[in-house]
Design an enzyme around this catalytic site. Sequence first.
Site, PDB file in Angstrom:
ATOM      1  N   VAL A   1     -16.503  21.922  -2.660  1.00 43.10           N
ATOM      2  CA  VAL A   1     -15.692  21.678  -1.480  1.00 43.10           C
ATOM      3  C   VAL A   1     -14.750  20.492  -1.692  1.00 43.10           C
ATOM      4  O   VAL A   1     -13.610  20.495  -1.202  1.00 43.10           O
ATOM      5  CB  VAL A   1     -16.608  21.490  -0.238  1.00 43.10           C
ATOM      6  CG1 VAL A   1     -17.249  20.130  -0.198  1.00 43.10           C
ATOM      7  CG2 VAL A   1     -15.871  21.788   1.046  1.00 43.10           C
TER       8      VAL A   1
ATOM      9  N   ALA B   1      -8.886  17.847   3.311  1.00 45.60           N
ATOM     10  CA  ALA B   1     -10.320  18.068   3.497  1.00 45.60           C
ATOM     11  C   ALA B   1     -10.612  19.564   3.473  1.00 45.60           C
ATOM     12  O   ALA B   1      -9.734  20.384   3.742  1.00 45.60           O
ATOM     13  CB  ALA B   1     -10.790  17.464   4.818  1.00 45.60           C
ATOM     14  N   ASP B   2     -11.840  19.874   3.165  1.00 47.41           N
ATOM     15  CA  ASP B   2     -12.279  21.269   3.201  1.00 47.41           C
ATOM     16  C   ASP B   2     -13.721  21.295   3.706  1.00 47.41           C
ATOM     17  O   ASP B   2     -14.542  20.466   3.286  1.00 47.41           O
ATOM     18  CB  ASP B   2     -12.197  21.909   1.811  1.00 47.41           C
ATOM     19  CG  ASP B   2     -12.354  23.413   1.881  1.00 47.41           C
ATOM     20  OD1 ASP B   2     -11.505  24.070   2.502  1.00 47.41           O
ATOM     21  OD2 ASP B   2     -13.331  23.936   1.321  1.00 47.41           O
ATOM     22  N   THR B   3     -14.001  22.219   4.595  1.00 48.14           N
ATOM     23  CA  THR B   3     -15.311  22.285   5.237  1.00 48.14           C
ATOM     24  C   THR B   3     -15.943  23.649   5.005  1.00 48.14           C
ATOM     25  O   THR B   3     -15.252  24.679   5.052  1.00 48.14           O
ATOM     26  CB  THR B   3     -15.178  22.044   6.755  1.00 48.14           C
ATOM     27  OG1 THR B   3     -14.602  20.749   6.967  1.00 48.14           O
ATOM     28  CG2 THR B   3     -16.532  22.115   7.459  1.00 48.14           C
TER      29      THR B   3
ATOM     30  N   GLY C   1     -15.669  18.069   2.212  1.00 49.70           N
ATOM     31  CA  GLY C   1     -15.165  17.273   1.101  1.00 49.70           C
ATOM     32  C   GLY C   1     -13.795  16.720   1.466  1.00 49.70           C
ATOM     33  O   GLY C   1     -12.982  17.431   2.080  1.00 49.70           O
TER      34      GLY C   1
END
Length: 208
Positions: free
Chosen positions: A57, A85-87, A122
């Site tokens: 992530v 960001a990445d979820t 992340g």
Amino acid sequence: MLFEWLKLLSGKRIILASGSPRRKEILESIKLGIEVQASDFEENLNPDDFKHFSEFVTETAYGKANDVVQKTISDTIPVHLVIAADTMVVIDQQIMGKPKSNHSATTMLKTLSGRTHKVYTGVVLIWPETNEITRFCESTNVTFAKLSDTIISGYVSTGEPLDKAGGYGIQGLGGSLIESIEGDFYTVMGLPLHKFSYHVNDHYKNVK
């Protein structure tokens, strides 16, 4: 934590490399002036290539941030910070992405019902002027109440699950389905606010 830097940050060009209204809302809630420029990074990394979900992530977040950095590198007005960001939602070691239909949303919610899952977000911060890159990942445990078929179908009918990882939004109607969380609420919403503030504070403290 960012209080002492707000005046300095108000004069910086800060880009959020995401079209997520939730991440924009989080950053604006702390009075951070940002531009939104959604990344065109193709999110096609293979989770199996990484030792842990947190690495996967975070690398996806890096791809988004770097894409925007490259696009703006020759801008007349310099960019001081790019945020990406990445979820993702994980249960039984399986990633639950965004449902593509009401049927898939229903299936996801039935899987989550009465159980605890983990949400990873992340984050990558790039300061183009110094080429400094900060990477971090936070995780939060989320426990759902036991959901009846009626509750699930009612929630799915609102349309909220369709653009949310795992098929729910903690900041919306989906929050009523959650019995408890262990960790940062904002990690589930899409940007762990405390750790973000910590790293921005750390950066400016060191370059002061």
